[in-house]
Enzyme design. Structure first.
Site, PDB file in Angstrom:
ATOM      1  N   ARG A  90       0.852  -1.191   0.000  1.00 40.47           N
ATOM      2  CA  ARG A  90       0.000   0.000   0.000  1.00 40.47           C
ATOM      3  C   ARG A  90       0.884   1.236   0.000  1.00 40.47           C
ATOM      4  O   ARG A  90       1.946   1.242   0.608  1.00 40.47           O
ATOM      5  CB  ARG A  90      -0.870   0.063   1.251  1.00 40.47           C
ATOM      6  CG  ARG A  90      -1.854  -1.022   1.297  1.00 40.47           C
ATOM      7  CD  ARG A  90      -3.055  -0.694   2.126  1.00 40.47           C
ATOM      8  NE  ARG A  90      -3.875  -1.890   2.178  1.00 40.47           N
ATOM      9  CZ  ARG A  90      -4.792  -2.197   1.279  1.00 40.47           C
ATOM     10  NH1 ARG A  90      -5.046  -1.382   0.277  1.00 40.47           N
ATOM     11  NH2 ARG A  90      -5.473  -3.316   1.368  1.00 40.47           N
ATOM     12  N   ASN A 106      12.135   1.467   1.540  1.00 41.84           N
ATOM     13  CA  ASN A 106      11.261   0.476   0.919  1.00 41.84           C
ATOM     14  C   ASN A 106      12.100  -0.457   0.053  1.00 41.84           C
ATOM     15  O   ASN A 106      13.032  -0.010  -0.611  1.00 41.84           O
ATOM     16  CB  ASN A 106      10.234   1.209   0.037  1.00 41.84           C
ATOM     17  CG  ASN A 106       9.233   0.274  -0.612  1.00 41.84           C
ATOM     18  OD1 ASN A 106       8.875  -0.760  -0.064  1.00 41.84           O
ATOM     19  ND2 ASN A 106       8.777   0.652  -1.804  1.00 41.84           N
ATOM     20  N   THR A 107      11.758  -1.743   0.090  1.00 40.43           N
ATOM     21  CA  THR A 107      12.398  -2.678  -0.836  1.00 40.43           C
ATOM     22  C   THR A 107      11.476  -2.871  -2.036  1.00 40.43           C
ATOM     23  O   THR A 107      10.248  -2.847  -1.903  1.00 40.43           O
ATOM     24  CB  THR A 107      12.632  -4.057  -0.183  1.00 40.43           C
ATOM     25  OG1 THR A 107      11.370  -4.648   0.144  1.00 40.43           O
ATOM     26  CG2 THR A 107      13.464  -3.920   1.081  1.00 40.43           C
ATOM     27  N   HIS A 108      12.077  -3.076  -3.210  1.00 39.07           N
ATOM     28  CA  HIS A 108      11.260  -3.241  -4.421  1.00 39.07           C
ATOM     29  C   HIS A 108      11.933  -4.269  -5.340  1.00 39.07           C
ATOM     30  O   HIS A 108      13.137  -4.189  -5.572  1.00 39.07           O
ATOM     31  CB  HIS A 108      11.107  -1.900  -5.142  1.00 39.07           C
ATOM     32  CG  HIS A 108      10.181  -1.987  -6.305  1.00 39.07           C
ATOM     33  ND1 HIS A 108       8.813  -2.130  -6.156  1.00 39.07           N
ATOM     34  CD2 HIS A 108      10.416  -2.020  -7.641  1.00 39.07           C
ATOM     35  CE1 HIS A 108       8.250  -2.214  -7.348  1.00 39.07           C
ATOM     36  NE2 HIS A 108       9.204  -2.149  -8.266  1.00 39.07           N
ATOM     37  N   SER A 135      15.856  -3.239  -5.657  1.00 47.90           N
ATOM     38  CA  SER A 135      16.227  -1.899  -5.212  1.00 47.90           C
ATOM     39  C   SER A 135      15.800  -1.675  -3.774  1.00 47.90           C
ATOM     40  O   SER A 135      14.799  -2.228  -3.320  1.00 47.90           O
ATOM     41  CB  SER A 135      15.527  -0.821  -6.071  1.00 47.90           C
ATOM     42  OG  SER A 135      15.792  -0.987  -7.446  1.00 47.90           O
ATOM     43  N   ASP A 140       9.219   8.547  -0.620  1.00 45.92           N
ATOM     44  CA  ASP A 140       8.644   9.894  -0.697  1.00 45.92           C
ATOM     45  C   ASP A 140       7.148   9.744  -0.997  1.00 45.92           C
ATOM     46  O   ASP A 140       6.597   8.654  -0.813  1.00 45.92           O
ATOM     47  CB  ASP A 140       9.386  10.756  -1.733  1.00 45.92           C
ATOM     48  CG  ASP A 140       9.250  10.218  -3.143  1.00 45.92           C
ATOM     49  OD1 ASP A 140       8.442   9.285  -3.368  1.00 45.92           O
ATOM     50  OD2 ASP A 140       9.944  10.731  -4.038  1.00 45.92           O
ATOM     51  N   GLY A 142       5.609   9.655  -3.791  1.00 43.21           N
ATOM     52  CA  GLY A 142       5.261   9.007  -5.053  1.00 43.21           C
ATOM     53  C   GLY A 142       5.253   7.492  -4.934  1.00 43.21           C
ATOM     54  O   GLY A 142       5.469   6.925  -3.861  1.00 43.21           O
ATOM     55  N   ASP A 144       7.230   4.560  -5.596  1.00 42.04           N
ATOM     56  CA  ASP A 144       8.590   4.071  -5.853  1.00 42.04           C
ATOM     57  C   ASP A 144       9.458   5.104  -6.577  1.00 42.04           C
ATOM     58  O   ASP A 144      10.251   4.766  -7.455  1.00 42.04           O
ATOM     59  CB  ASP A 144       8.540   2.743  -6.646  1.00 42.04           C
ATOM     60  CG  ASP A 144       7.814   1.662  -5.877  1.00 42.04           C
ATOM     61  OD1 ASP A 144       7.950   1.608  -4.646  1.00 42.04           O
ATOM     62  OD2 ASP A 144       7.109   0.855  -6.510  1.00 42.04           O
TER      63      ASP A 144
END
Ligand code: GAR
Length: 192
Positions: A90, A106-108, A135, A140, A142, A144
């Site tokens: 989310r 955050n991990t992506h 990554s 922020d 936005g 990712d």
């Protein structure tokens, strides 16, 4: 010692890797609380490692903002130095980012800015890419779009499925996440 709160939505395998890393007395961070936006299976990892856990079910609130208010209340109680989104599926409301930023990462499962959003692995396959990646970014407002703190390429193999590719990306994500948290805790990486 850096006090970390982790937010998840699902299995929490990356969370578990961070909990395991933090078992090492030489590791300069510890997970003090794990929160979820639903009754996530991964909350069990917190219990296994003696960390607190809480759920703020998104569906119980009438708006994203109302959910964010309660999430912020829960997080505030732990005074975390850093919040890690580890599979939280989310978008954090602006009030949460404003209160806890810049200390949210955050991990992506993609090589951002390629393939942002909820389906990074699926989108890389659908695009016919020959490689993707993992990554760790600063959060922020936005989707990712925050500053990239660490990333690494992962090749896409012929015949890869979303499951097989994601299974190869996750160990890379874990290594990057554990290293980024260590660097933040050691003062080698300063979030601004
Ligand atoms: C991880 O690959 C994480 O990067 C991804 O969800 C997975 C969670 O796995 N997050 C996103 O896609 C966010 N856009 P886990 O629950 O087993 O750690």
């Amino acid at each position: 010692m850096l006090n970390v709160a982790v937010l998840i939505s699902g299995a929490g395998s990356n969370l578990r890797a961070l909990l395991e890393a933090a078992e090492d007395p030489a590791y300069p961070a510890r997970v003090i609380a794990v929160g979820a936006d639903r009754d996530a299976d991964g909350l069990q990892h917190a219990t296994d490692f003696g960390a607190a856990s809480f759920a703020v079910p998104f569906r119980a609130f009438s708006s994203r903002e109302a959910w964010g208010e309660e999430l912020a209340t829960q997080l505030r109680a732990w005074s975390p130095d850093l919040i890690v989104l580890s599979g939280l599926m989310r978008l954090l409301p602006a009030n949460v980012v404003a209160e806890f930023g810049p200390n949210i990462i955050n991990t992506h499962p993609a090589y951002l800015p390629e393939f942002p959003g909820a389906h990074g692995v699926r989108d890389a396959l659908a695009a016919g890419a020959s490689r993707t990646g993992a990554s760790v970014i600063q959060v922020d407002d936005g989707v990712d779009t925050g500053p990239i703190l660490a990333q690494e390429r992962v090749d896409i193999e012929p015949g890869d499925t979303e499951g097989s590719l994601h299974a190869r990306i996750k160990p890379v994500e874990r290594r990057l996440l554990i290293d980024v948290v260590r660097r933040i805790a050691a003062g080698d990486l300063v979030l601004t």
